[in-house]
Design a protein around this motif. Structure first.
Motif, PDB file in Angstrom:
ATOM      1  N   MET A 186       0.842  -1.209   0.000  1.00 23.66           N
ATOM      2  CA  MET A 186       0.000   0.000   0.000  1.00 23.66           C
ATOM      3  C   MET A 186       0.871   1.252   0.000  1.00 23.66           C
ATOM      4  N   SER A 187       1.879   1.248   0.861  1.00 28.62           N
ATOM      5  CA  SER A 187       2.755   2.414   0.989  1.00 28.62           C
ATOM      6  C   SER A 187       3.478   2.707  -0.324  1.00 28.62           C
ATOM      7  N   GLN A 188       4.046   1.654  -0.896  1.00 28.30           N
ATOM      8  CA  GLN A 188       4.742   1.780  -2.188  1.00 28.30           C
ATOM      9  C   GLN A 188       3.799   2.326  -3.260  1.00 28.30           C
ATOM     10  N   SER A 189       2.585   1.830  -3.280  1.00 28.21           N
ATOM     11  CA  SER A 189       1.617   2.236  -4.313  1.00 28.21           C
ATOM     12  C   SER A 189       1.112   3.657  -4.072  1.00 28.21           C
ATOM     13  N   LEU A 190       0.933   4.037  -2.804  1.00 24.51           N
ATOM     14  CA  LEU A 190       0.494   5.407  -2.498  1.00 24.51           C
ATOM     15  C   LEU A 190       1.575   6.417  -2.868  1.00 24.51           C
ATOM     16  N   LEU A 191       2.824   6.087  -2.573  1.00 26.24           N
ATOM     17  CA  LEU A 191       3.929   6.990  -2.921  1.00 26.24           C
ATOM     18  C   LEU A 191       4.028   7.140  -4.437  1.00 26.24           C
ATOM     19  N   ALA A 192       3.824   6.024  -5.140  1.00 23.54           N
ATOM     20  CA  ALA A 192       3.867   6.083  -6.612  1.00 23.54           C
ATOM     21  C   ALA A 192       2.698   6.895  -7.157  1.00 23.54           C
ATOM     22  N   ALA A 193       1.555   6.784  -6.492  1.00 19.56           N
ATOM     23  CA  ALA A 193       0.370   7.536  -6.937  1.00 19.56           C
ATOM     24  C   ALA A 193       0.538   9.027  -6.646  1.00 19.56           C
ATOM     25  N   GLY A 194       1.286   9.356  -5.617  1.00 12.63           N
ATOM     26  CA  GLY A 194       1.534  10.755  -5.270  1.00 12.63           C
ATOM     27  C   GLY A 194       0.377  11.424  -4.557  1.00 12.63           C
TER      28      GLY A 194
END
Ligand code: PYR
Length: 377
Positions: free
Chosen positions: A319-327
């Motif tokens: 989730m964290s990785q994906s949220l950071l990528a989503a910005g």
């Protein structure tokens, strides 16, 4: 009421932690605030699954919020579904409509996901299974994800190992007929037995909530199988194992993901000895990442993590990785990033995801020995 907040003119960058819905001007500098809902089996007959998941998530939460300071802050909102479909639906509705979460982790059981997944999918909110091992979870829709290794991978791995090492030729099957996960596991066991050319000597069912399995097990024992294949959640599954040994069954006993919890040893006691299970996670694995996780978990909770804790822990890293990528903490952007996930290495191993977002990975086969699961070698 605005406390410590400069009103009006936008002359200075907002302080980290303020705002929160991604509306501010300087998005580059602003810490993303992400509220994630969690639906867990936190009370009732399978509460040890939910407790393990909560522990894994809270450990990951502390680590991630420390590591991502200034960039991303995650808040978790826990809801108890008590292992009930209705409970899971209500929790999902509340988290989406009242708490306005960006995504949901859970619910614990496959049956709960079959019931509540469509609600999240309809509301275009990502929902991420961390222990749903049945076939068909991802078919619910595009907003449904999971990192839990399907039984269709785990069970055949365990059965092949058991056939090779214990020389099985004849098997009997027993499962909970009112639980989607247990039914799916049974189907995989049966199909695998047929594929491996094993003779099926008998079959029996029970219902979750049952406490007496004597009649079914007496019958199955009379068919003289080399192994008993049990598809059940830990409470009933452990009682089945215990009763089978009490009735004098000395052959192999093999189970599915439901057994991946230390409660098995509490309920079955010494009867658990020799029980074979497949899991993507073992705290005994000689791997730096796994050992660092086990150490941190033990420091916080004074016990070793199980597979439910491990997959929960991994899910928050995803989730964290994906949220950071989503910005930003927005449902559609997060869904897009989760859908692009192709490889992830967590404490529960290396996973890749197929085009239907199903995880593919390796299972480890473990055997119960003196109160814990150790590699079956
Ligand atoms: C499931 O419900 O899918 C589990 O693996 C327990």
């Amino acid at each position: 009421l605005m406390v410590g907040c400069s009103s009006g003119g936008n002359t200075s960058a907002p302080a980290a932690g303020e705002g929160g819905s991604g509306q501010a001007a300087s998005t580059d500098e602003q810490e993303i605030q992400a509220k994630i809902g969690v639906v867990g089996f936190l009370s009732g007959s399978g509460a040890a699954y939910g407790e393990a998941q909560k522990a894994g998530l809270e450990l990951a939460l502390g680590e991630l919020n420390e590591a991502n300071k200034g960039k991303l802050k995650i808040e978790l909102k826990f809801e108890d579904s008590a292992g009930e479909k209705e409970g899971a639906i209500n929790a999902v509705n509340k988290l989406i409509n009242q708490d306005n979460v960006v995504a949901i982790i859970g619910p614990t059981l496959s049956g709960e996901m079959f019931a509540a997944g469509p609600v999240a999918n309809e509301a275009e909110t990502p929902i991420f299974g961390i222990s749903n091992t049945s076939e068909g979870i991802n078919d619910i829709g595009e907003y449904v994800f999971r990192n839990s290794l399907p039984e269709s991978i785990a069970i055949p791995t365990a059965m092949k190992a058991a056939v090779e090492k214990n020389g099985l030729k004849k098997v009997a099957l027993i499962h909970a007929s009112n639980d989607d996960f247990s039914v799916n596991g049974y189907k995989v066991m049966k199909a695998t037995a047929e594929k491996l050319g094993l003779e099926i000597t008998g079959e029996a069912t029970f219902a979750n909530g049952d406490v007496d399995f004597s009649a079914q097990l007496t019958k199955l024992k009379q068919t003289n199988p080399d192994a008993l294949l049990v598809s059940a959640l830990y409470k009933e599954g452990s009682m089945v194992v215990k009763k089978a040994r009490e009735l004098g069954f000395t052959g192999t006993i093999l189970g599915g993901n439901g057994f991946n919890n230390p409660k098995v040893f509490e309920i079955a006691g010494p009867a658990a000895e020799g029980l074979i299970v497949a899991t993507p996670f073992s705290p005994e694995k000689k791997d730096d990442k796994v050992q660092a996780f086990v150490k941190a978990f033990e420091a916080k909770y004074n016990k070793k993590p199980d597979q439910f804790a491990a997959q929960a822990y991994d899910s928050l890293y995803i989730m964290s990785q994906s949220l950071l990528a989503a910005g930003k903490a927005e449902r559609e952007e997060l869904r897009g990033q989760l859908a692009q996930l192709r490889d992830f290495t967590g404490v529960s191993g290396k996973l890749s995801f197929d085009e239907k977002r199903n995880p593919i990975g390796d299972a480890v086969v473990v055997v119960a020995k003196e109160g814990k699961f150790v590699p079956f070698e």
